[in-house]
Design a protein around this motif. Structure first.
Motif, mmCIF file in Angstrom:
data_model
loop_
_atom_site.group_PDB
_atom_site.id
_atom_site.type_symbol
_atom_site.label_atom_id
_atom_site.label_comp_id
_atom_site.label_asym_id
_atom_site.label_seq_id
_atom_site.Cartn_x
_atom_site.Cartn_y
_atom_site.Cartn_z
ATOM 1 N N ARG A 198 -32.642 39.651 58.324
ATOM 2 C CA ARG A 198 -31.265 40.064 58.474
ATOM 3 C C ARG A 198 -31.159 41.160 59.517
ATOM 4 O O ARG A 198 -32.046 41.992 59.681
ATOM 5 N N HIS A 199 -30.032 41.168 60.195
ATOM 6 C CA HIS A 199 -29.806 42.150 61.250
ATOM 7 C C HIS A 199 -28.668 43.102 60.903
ATOM 8 O O HIS A 199 -28.438 44.066 61.617
ATOM 9 N N ALA A 200 -27.926 42.799 59.832
ATOM 10 C CA ALA A 200 -26.728 43.569 59.462
ATOM 11 C C ALA A 200 -25.738 43.604 60.611
ATOM 12 O O ALA A 200 -25.013 44.583 60.805
ATOM 13 N N ALA A 201 -25.733 42.521 61.405
ATOM 14 C CA ALA A 201 -24.821 42.438 62.546
ATOM 15 C C ALA A 201 -24.203 41.051 62.593
ATOM 16 O O ALA A 201 -24.832 40.060 62.231
ATOM 17 N N ASN A 202 -22.960 41.016 63.034
ATOM 18 C CA ASN A 202 -22.263 39.751 63.295
ATOM 19 C C ASN A 202 -22.068 39.603 64.796
ATOM 20 O O ASN A 202 -21.915 40.598 65.505
ATOM 21 N N GLY A 203 -22.050 38.379 65.261
ATOM 22 C CA GLY A 203 -21.701 38.129 66.652
ATOM 23 C C GLY A 203 -20.327 37.487 66.720
ATOM 24 O O GLY A 203 -19.939 36.719 65.841
ATOM 25 N N ILE A 204 -19.570 37.814 67.756
ATOM 26 C CA ILE A 204 -18.276 37.177 67.969
ATOM 27 C C ILE A 204 -18.176 36.798 69.443
ATOM 28 O O ILE A 204 -18.440 37.616 70.323
ATOM 29 N N VAL A 205 -17.846 35.534 69.701
ATOM 30 C CA VAL A 205 -17.863 34.991 71.056
ATOM 31 C C VAL A 205 -16.439 34.686 71.493
ATOM 32 O O VAL A 205 -15.758 33.838 70.906
ATOM 33 N N PHE A 206 -15.971 35.391 72.518
ATOM 34 C CA PHE A 206 -14.643 35.215 73.080
ATOM 35 C C PHE A 206 -14.744 34.506 74.435
ATOM 36 O O PHE A 206 -15.697 34.747 75.183
ATOM 37 N N PRO A 207 -13.751 33.705 74.796
ATOM 38 C CA PRO A 207 -13.725 33.186 76.162
ATOM 39 C C PRO A 207 -13.346 34.259 77.170
ATOM 40 O O PRO A 207 -13.664 34.174 78.349
ATOM 41 N N ASN A 208 -12.654 35.302 76.676
ATOM 42 C CA ASN A 208 -12.145 36.350 77.557
ATOM 43 C C ASN A 208 -11.759 37.536 76.681
ATOM 44 O O ASN A 208 -11.240 37.343 75.582
ATOM 45 N N LEU A 209 -11.996 38.736 77.137
ATOM 46 C CA LEU A 209 -11.626 39.910 76.351
ATOM 47 C C LEU A 209 -10.308 40.522 76.804
ATOM 48 O O LEU A 209 -9.824 41.468 76.194
ATOM 49 N N ALA A 210 -9.714 39.992 77.881
ATOM 50 C CA ALA A 210 -8.469 40.548 78.385
ATOM 51 C C ALA A 210 -7.292 40.039 77.552
ATOM 52 O O ALA A 210 -7.304 38.922 77.043
ATOM 53 N N GLY A 211 -6.286 40.871 77.419
ATOM 54 C CA GLY A 211 -5.049 40.436 76.790
ATOM 55 C C GLY A 211 -4.898 40.895 75.353
ATOM 56 O O GLY A 211 -5.877 41.107 74.638
ATOM 57 N N PRO A 212 -3.649 41.043 74.912
ATOM 58 C CA PRO A 212 -3.363 41.578 73.571
ATOM 59 C C PRO A 212 -3.753 40.648 72.434
ATOM 60 O O PRO A 212 -4.043 41.128 71.335
ATOM 61 N N TYR A 213 -3.771 39.340 72.662
ATOM 62 C CA TYR A 213 -4.144 38.413 71.586
ATOM 63 C C TYR A 213 -5.567 38.686 71.116
ATOM 64 O O TYR A 213 -5.823 38.901 69.930
ATOM 65 N N TYR A 214 -6.511 38.696 72.035
ATOM 66 C CA TYR A 214 -7.906 38.928 71.671
ATOM 67 C C TYR A 214 -8.107 40.338 71.120
ATOM 68 O O TYR A 214 -8.918 40.556 70.210
ATOM 69 N N THR A 215 -7.372 41.295 71.659
ATOM 70 C CA THR A 215 -7.472 42.666 71.165
ATOM 71 C C THR A 215 -7.084 42.743 69.694
ATOM 72 O O THR A 215 -7.780 43.379 68.882
ATOM 73 N N GLU A 216 -5.973 42.108 69.325
ATOM 74 C CA GLU A 216 -5.505 42.145 67.944
ATOM 75 C C GLU A 216 -6.493 41.457 66.999
ATOM 76 O O GLU A 216 -6.792 41.961 65.914
ATOM 77 N N VAL A 217 -6.997 40.292 67.405
ATOM 78 C CA VAL A 217 -7.967 39.582 66.568
ATOM 79 C C VAL A 217 -9.218 40.435 66.382
ATOM 80 O O VAL A 217 -9.744 40.566 65.269
ATOM 81 N N LEU A 218 -9.681 41.039 67.459
ATOM 82 C CA LEU A 218 -10.898 41.860 67.386
ATOM 83 C C LEU A 218 -10.688 43.093 66.506
ATOM 84 O O LEU A 218 -11.582 43.480 65.743
ATOM 85 N N LEU A 219 -9.514 43.724 66.589
ATOM 86 C CA LEU A 219 -9.236 44.882 65.746
ATOM 87 C C LEU A 219 -9.312 44.510 64.267
ATOM 88 O O LEU A 219 -9.903 45.225 63.454
ATOM 89 N N GLY A 220 -8.699 43.374 63.907
ATOM 90 C CA GLY A 220 -8.758 42.922 62.524
ATOM 91 C C GLY A 220 -10.175 42.618 62.088
ATOM 92 O O GLY A 220 -10.582 42.935 60.962
ATOM 93 N N TYR A 221 -10.940 42.025 62.981
ATOM 94 C CA TYR A 221 -12.331 41.677 62.677
ATOM 95 C C TYR A 221 -13.178 42.932 62.465
ATOM 96 O O TYR A 221 -13.930 43.044 61.496
ATOM 97 N N GLU A 222 -13.058 43.889 63.383
ATOM 98 C CA GLU A 222 -13.904 45.074 63.314
ATOM 99 C C GLU A 222 -13.570 45.950 62.103
ATOM 100 O O GLU A 222 -14.465 46.576 61.529
ATOM 101 N N GLU A 223 -12.295 45.998 61.722
ATOM 102 C CA GLU A 223 -11.912 46.789 60.547
ATOM 103 C C GLU A 223 -12.642 46.297 59.301
ATOM 104 O O GLU A 223 -13.176 47.082 58.514
ATOM 105 N N VAL A 224 -12.674 44.978 59.117
ATOM 106 C CA VAL A 224 -13.330 44.417 57.936
ATOM 107 C C VAL A 224 -14.842 44.505 58.071
ATOM 108 O O VAL A 224 -15.546 44.813 57.101
#
Length: 332
Positions: free
Chosen positions: A59-85
């Motif tokens: 185990r690494h105690a880490a998750n990976g998340i793969v985005f096609p692009n990090l620009a823009g508010p859509y990906y930012t919002e999804v990532l914020l929700g993901y990182e909080e949890v």
């Protein structure tokens, strides 16, 4: 033909998640079950791939998340929700953006060897790699992709909301429409939105490609489209950023919105609410999507849940001034 983890699971009479945990030494697996898995492995002469071996190291105690692009508010919002949890669950997050990478397959595969599970957007990872990841029992959650065996899928509802939007616009009496940001991948979110609106409007709507789903691309495509002699009366845009670009193009050409042109978006990012005029759109729960993806992946990694889940989150038509209607109260 190489033996797969599916065949091991079938021989042992357990799920592929259980096989994965038994081989990796993670999660709750009884001694009896582990012996059944090891016996099946021996009988079938199962040899994990190089990726499977790296996953089995621990185990690494880490998750990976793969985005096609990090620009823009859509990906930012999804990532914020993901990182909080993820933070709440005590997991770090390793983020990979595939935009501009020459070898996406190897980049995703390398990331998979360093984390306990992956969240992947749509078809960002090649299909053959997805099959390999599932085959070695990698805990996977896909966002905005059609359901698939061996992985969780999570997406927002598109088709019915797109139908409601098209019906609302049709009620205004518009007869010429364009869908700005045309679909290019079967089964993805944009294709489903096109399916919904075209099912209602038929030949009265045409798809128009944008280079990307950005303000700049929306602006460029809308300029070309709105300069045509038979320009549409209503632009249904693939997302809010494209729609904001269309609003800029209309202003540049001296077209009043909504008097000369109706414009709608999708997502309900903050800028959509403060645009002038305010943008009619479909609200989707972007931050909730990220949060749910993080919890789903943790359940798969920890063995709380063995069966894969496929979830559609509800979306909502938000009517504002840009489509030619008095804006509704927007308290949410």
């Amino acid at each position: 033909m190489d033996v797969t983890i599916y065949q091991v699971a079938q021989r042992a009479g357990v799920s592929i998640a259980t096989v994965s945990r038994a081989l990796r030494g993670t999660g709750p697996v009884s001694s009896k079950t582990r012996q059944k898995v090891l016996k099946a492995v021996e009988e079938l002469n199962f040899t994990p791939s190089r990726l499977g071996v790296s996953l089995a190291e621990g185990r690494h105690a880490a998750n990976g998340i793969v985005f096609p692009n990090l620009a823009g508010p859509y990906y930012t919002e999804v990532l914020l929700g993901y990182e909080e949890v993820a933070a709440e669950l005590g997991r770090s997050v390793v983020i990979l953006s595939t935009k501009g990478r020459p070898n996406v397959r190897e980049a995703v595969k390398e990331l998979a060897g360093r984390v306990d599970g992956l969240v992947v957007f749509g078809r960002t990872a090649p299909d053959d790699l997805v099959a390999e990841l599932i085959g070695v029992g990698m805990p996977l959650v896909f966002i905005s992709r059609e359901p698939m065996a061996g992985a969780d899928t999570l997406r927002s509802e598109n088709i019915e909301s797109a139908r409601k939007l098209a019906l609302h616009l049709r009620g205004h009496g518009y007869t010429r429409y364009a869908f700005l940001g045309a679909p290019y991948a079967p089964g993805d979110d944009i294709s489903q939105r096109w399916e919904g609106v075209s099912g209602v409007l038929g030949e009265r709507i045409e798809p128009v490609l944008t280079a990307e789903y950005t303000v700049e691309s929306g602006h460029e495509a809308a300029l070309r489209l709105l300069r045509s002699p038979n320009r549409p009366q209503a632009l249904i845009c693939s997302d809010d950023e494209v729609a904001l670009g269309a609003l800029l193009a209309a202003e540049e050409l001296g077209l009043a919105v909504p008097d000369d042109l109706a414009v709608t978006g999708w997502d309900d990012i903050m800028a959509a609410r403060h645009a002038r005029p305010a943008l009619t759109t479909i609200r989707q729960p972007m931050r909730e999507m990220g949060a749910r993806a993080a919890r789903a992946l943790d359940e798969l990694i920890s063995g709380v849940r063995e069966t894969c889940a496929h979830l559609n989150l509800a979306t909502e038509l938000v009517i504002r001034a840009s489509c030619g209607h008095h804006p509704q109260e927007d308290h949410k």
